[in-house]
Design a protein around this motif. Structure first.
Motif, PDB file in Angstrom:
ATOM      1  N   MET A 169       0.830  -1.212   0.000  1.00 43.14           N
ATOM      2  CA  MET A 169       0.000   0.000   0.000  1.00 43.14           C
ATOM      3  C   MET A 169       0.860   1.256   0.000  1.00 43.14           C
ATOM      4  SD  MET A 169      -3.220  -1.083   2.460  1.00 43.14           S
ATOM      5  CE  MET A 169      -2.231  -1.632   3.854  1.00 43.14           C
ATOM      6  N   ASP A 170       1.946   1.234   0.757  1.00 38.25           N
ATOM      7  CA  ASP A 170       2.833   2.396   0.798  1.00 38.25           C
ATOM      8  C   ASP A 170       3.525   2.615  -0.554  1.00 38.25           C
ATOM      9  OD1 ASP A 170       2.135   2.777   3.428  1.00 38.25           O
ATOM     10  OD2 ASP A 170       3.943   1.848   4.251  1.00 38.25           O
ATOM     11  N   LEU A 171       3.887   1.525  -1.223  1.00 34.23           N
ATOM     12  CA  LEU A 171       4.469   1.656  -2.564  1.00 34.23           C
ATOM     13  C   LEU A 171       3.477   2.300  -3.521  1.00 34.23           C
ATOM     14  CD1 LEU A 171       6.418  -1.679  -3.179  1.00 34.23           C
ATOM     15  CD2 LEU A 171       7.296   0.626  -3.568  1.00 34.23           C
ATOM     16  N   TYR A 172       2.241   1.849  -3.470  1.00 29.59           N
ATOM     17  CA  TYR A 172       1.209   2.445  -4.322  1.00 29.59           C
ATOM     18  C   TYR A 172       1.082   3.946  -4.052  1.00 29.59           C
ATOM     19  CZ  TYR A 172      -3.414   3.679  -6.049  1.00 29.59           C
ATOM     20  OH  TYR A 172      -4.463   4.304  -6.682  1.00 29.59           O
ATOM     21  N   ASP A 173       1.027   4.300  -2.773  1.00 30.84           N
ATOM     22  CA  ASP A 173       0.904   5.719  -2.419  1.00 30.84           C
ATOM     23  C   ASP A 173       2.135   6.498  -2.863  1.00 30.84           C
ATOM     24  OD1 ASP A 173      -1.549   5.181  -1.298  1.00 30.84           O
ATOM     25  OD2 ASP A 173      -0.799   5.075   0.759  1.00 30.84           O
ATOM     26  N   GLY A 174       3.320   5.883  -2.757  1.00 33.65           N
ATOM     27  CA  GLY A 174       4.540   6.551  -3.192  1.00 33.65           C
ATOM     28  C   GLY A 174       4.553   6.816  -4.685  1.00 33.65           C
ATOM     29  N   MET A 175       4.059   5.869  -5.471  1.00 30.62           N
ATOM     30  CA  MET A 175       3.978   6.061  -6.914  1.00 30.62           C
ATOM     31  C   MET A 175       2.965   7.160  -7.254  1.00 30.62           C
ATOM     32  SD  MET A 175       4.143   2.152  -8.324  1.00 30.62           S
ATOM     33  CE  MET A 175       5.519   1.076  -7.918  1.00 30.62           C
ATOM     34  N   LYS A 176       1.819   7.129  -6.568  1.00 30.98           N
ATOM     35  CA  LYS A 176       0.823   8.180  -6.787  1.00 30.98           C
ATOM     36  C   LYS A 176       1.401   9.558  -6.497  1.00 30.98           C
ATOM     37  CE  LYS A 176      -3.196   8.234  -5.012  1.00 30.98           C
ATOM     38  NZ  LYS A 176      -4.284   8.098  -4.012  1.00 30.98           N
ATOM     39  N   ALA A 177       2.192   9.659  -5.435  1.00 24.49           N
ATOM     40  CA  ALA A 177       2.768  10.947  -5.061  1.00 24.49           C
ATOM     41  C   ALA A 177       3.725  11.473  -6.120  1.00 24.49           C
ATOM     42  CB  ALA A 177       3.490  10.815  -3.716  1.00 24.49           C
ATOM     43  N   GLN A 178       4.262  10.574  -6.957  1.00 22.86           N
ATOM     44  CA  GLN A 178       5.147  10.974  -8.053  1.00 22.86           C
ATOM     45  C   GLN A 178       4.373  11.292  -9.328  1.00 22.86           C
ATOM     46  OE1 GLN A 178       8.614  11.380  -7.886  1.00 22.86           O
ATOM     47  NE2 GLN A 178       8.145  11.249  -5.699  1.00 22.86           N
ATOM     48  N   GLY A 179       3.047  11.173  -9.281  1.00 20.27           N
ATOM     49  CA  GLY A 179       2.231  11.544 -10.427  1.00 20.27           C
ATOM     50  C   GLY A 179       1.732  10.385 -11.268  1.00 20.27           C
ATOM     51  N   VAL A 180       1.963   9.154 -10.831  1.00 20.30           N
ATOM     52  CA  VAL A 180       1.489   7.996 -11.590  1.00 20.30           C
ATOM     53  C   VAL A 180       0.023   7.748 -11.240  1.00 20.30           C
ATOM     54  CG1 VAL A 180       1.815   5.553 -12.080  1.00 20.30           C
ATOM     55  CG2 VAL A 180       3.795   6.998 -11.587  1.00 20.30           C
ATOM     56  N   GLN A 181      -0.812   7.697 -12.251  1.00 19.54           N
ATOM     57  CA  GLN A 181      -2.241   7.411 -12.064  1.00 19.54           C
ATOM     58  C   GLN A 181      -2.554   6.075 -12.727  1.00 19.54           C
ATOM     59  OE1 GLN A 181      -4.322  10.830 -13.646  1.00 19.54           O
ATOM     60  NE2 GLN A 181      -4.015  12.002 -11.780  1.00 19.54           N
ATOM     61  N   PHE A 182      -3.040   5.152 -11.937  1.00 23.15           N
ATOM     62  CA  PHE A 182      -3.275   3.796 -12.423  1.00 23.15           C
ATOM     63  C   PHE A 182      -4.718   3.598 -12.855  1.00 23.15           C
ATOM     64  CE2 PHE A 182       0.375   3.381  -9.542  1.00 23.15           C
ATOM     65  CZ  PHE A 182       1.253   2.671 -10.355  1.00 23.15           C
ATOM     66  N   ASP A 183      -4.888   2.650 -13.800  1.00 20.26           N
ATOM     67  CA  ASP A 183      -6.218   2.244 -14.251  1.00 20.26           C
ATOM     68  C   ASP A 183      -6.712   1.011 -13.505  1.00 20.26           C
ATOM     69  OD1 ASP A 183      -6.290   4.212 -16.391  1.00 20.26           O
ATOM     70  OD2 ASP A 183      -4.796   2.963 -17.391  1.00 20.26           O
ATOM     71  N   GLY A 184      -5.791   0.232 -12.958  1.00 17.32           N
ATOM     72  CA  GLY A 184      -6.142  -0.987 -12.245  1.00 17.32           C
ATOM     73  C   GLY A 184      -4.914  -1.508 -11.532  1.00 17.32           C
ATOM     74  N   ALA A 185      -5.055  -2.684 -10.914  1.00 18.91           N
ATOM     75  CA  ALA A 185      -3.939  -3.291 -10.187  1.00 18.91           C
ATOM     76  C   ALA A 185      -3.856  -4.770 -10.520  1.00 18.91           C
ATOM     77  CB  ALA A 185      -4.109  -3.087  -8.687  1.00 18.91           C
ATOM     78  N   PHE A 186      -2.640  -5.293 -10.464  1.00 14.71           N
ATOM     79  CA  PHE A 186      -2.354  -6.702 -10.745  1.00 14.71           C
ATOM     80  C   PHE A 186      -1.500  -7.217  -9.595  1.00 14.71           C
ATOM     81  CE2 PHE A 186       0.070 -10.196 -12.512  1.00 14.71           C
ATOM     82  CZ  PHE A 186      -0.779 -10.824 -13.411  1.00 14.71           C
ATOM     83  N   LEU A 187      -2.091  -8.058  -8.741  1.00 11.42           N
ATOM     84  CA  LEU A 187      -1.384  -8.583  -7.579  1.00 11.42           C
ATOM     85  C   LEU A 187      -1.196 -10.081  -7.733  1.00 11.42           C
ATOM     86  CD1 LEU A 187      -3.171  -6.686  -4.665  1.00 11.42           C
ATOM     87  CD2 LEU A 187      -1.061  -6.064  -5.848  1.00 11.42           C
ATOM     88  N   ALA A 188       0.042 -10.523  -7.639  1.00 12.88           N
ATOM     89  CA  ALA A 188       0.355 -11.950  -7.762  1.00 12.88           C
ATOM     90  C   ALA A 188       0.434 -12.575  -6.377  1.00 12.88           C
ATOM     91  CB  ALA A 188       1.670 -12.137  -8.509  1.00 12.88           C
TER      92      ALA A 188
END
Length: 336
Positions: A169-188
């Motif tokens: 979750m923190d990685l996701y938030d860190g990427m968002k803070a850099q301006g990355v906007q995702f359309d979905g997620a893929f978790l293995a």
């Protein structure tokens, strides 16, 4: 949608074979074939220093970034891994090193923003990508060890999985803070062997599902659909996957008995079906290739919610001509 979406993955040896059979030497296969998704991941290891202990043409032995000592054997198609030893052996050694699993900016990989900008320019579907809970935890301590610990010391296993889920979750938030906007997620999170899940449904509900739910709920705050990747026969767990918040399942391993027609009948629009193209059929006759793609796509696309993909990844016994035939068949039968 006007057609079934397309996505796939390929062995390195497959790409090498296809280059000999006509794939352009400078072509990136995912772009050449028109893959429609881009997965952006971060570093969710324990960030131990990588150390090479021994290397020959036949094998290499090293300590990975989770502190595990691994031997990888060169089988020709790729390096086949074997876990030999672990830094994390019990609850005490875990607690000595657990702070290594917290978030820091170095976990955002170089080139992340360039990958994202290129994906947006190409109008691809951008996925936040990571491992969920069970699989990355056993990588730290060993598969046999985690299965024993889930019965003998479940509090330790739960603590490790919870810490990993927080890092995701923190990685996701860190990427968002850099301006990355995702359309979905893929978790293995590989939870299946060829004939059954690796753990019982009760054990999944008690020890793994709460961490899946936490991550899915966090991603759902931004409206992201979450695809779960799990090899093997995970059919006894699918209802719980849906309850945890997953909305798609990949790769629907045909060799483990999963079948698109059966899953569509059972789950309707509740579950997006991603894969199930039997690679053993893709390595067969042209007639087998056409029948496999036609039957799987027609069963999956009813009402939408199907994405074309091999039932894991394409091995090197599939010829380039057979794969092109599969894509031609997809173009024909995958229209709405």
């Amino acid at each position: 949608p006007d057609r079934v979406p397309y996505q796939d993955t390929f062995w390195k040896s497959t790409i090498a074979r296809w280059r000999r059979e006509g794939l352009p030497a400078d072509a990136d296969p995912s772009q050449h074939f028109g893959c429609e998704m881009v997965r952006i991941a971060g570093d969710y290891t324990m960030q131990f220093p990588l150390r090479m202990l021994e290397e020959t043409e036949r094998y290499r032995i090293y300590v990975d970034t989770d502190g595990a000592t691994r031997k990888e054997i060169n089988e020709g198609d790729d390096w086949t891994p074997y876990w030999m030893d672990f830094t994390i052996k019990d609850a005490d050694t875990w607690r000595q090193h657990r702070d290594r699993l917290t978030y820091n900016p170095s976990r955002l990989l170089p080139g992340m923003l360039d990958t994202y900008k290129q994906a947006r320019a190409e109008e691809r579907f951008v996925l936040f990508s990571g491992h969920a809970s069970f699989h990355p935890t056993w990588h730290k301590i060993g598969l046999e060890n985690i299965l024993i610990a889930m019965a003998t010391d479940p509090e330790w296993v739960v603590e490790m999985m919870a810490t990993h889920a927080q890092l995701v979750m923190d990685l996701y938030d860190g990427m968002k803070a850099q301006g990355v906007q995702f359309d979905g997620a893929f978790l293995a999170d590989d939870l299946g062997y060829r004939t059954a899940p690796l753990i019982s449904p009760d054990m999944y509900r008690e020890l793994v599902k709460p961490h899946h739910r936490r991550v899915c709920e966090h991603l759902a705050e931004d409206g992201l659909p979450v695809i779960l990747h799990s090899d093997g026969d995970v059919r006894p767990l699918i209802d719980d996957f849906l309850d945890a918040g997953f909305s798609g399942l990949h790769p629907l391993e045909a060799k483990a008995g999963l079948d698109t027609a059966d899953l569509r009948q059972r789950y309707g629009r509740r579950l997006a079906l991603f894969g199930n193209i039997d690679v053993t059929k893709l390595a067969g006759t042209p007639e087998q290739v056409v029948e496999e793609v036609r039957s799987t796509v027609e069963a999956g696309k009813k009402g939408g919610g199907y994405i074309f993909h091999s039932d894991h990844s394409v091995p090197s016994d599939v010829s380039y001509s057979n794969y092109l035939l599969a894509l031609e068949t997809l173009a024909e039968v995958g229209r709405y």
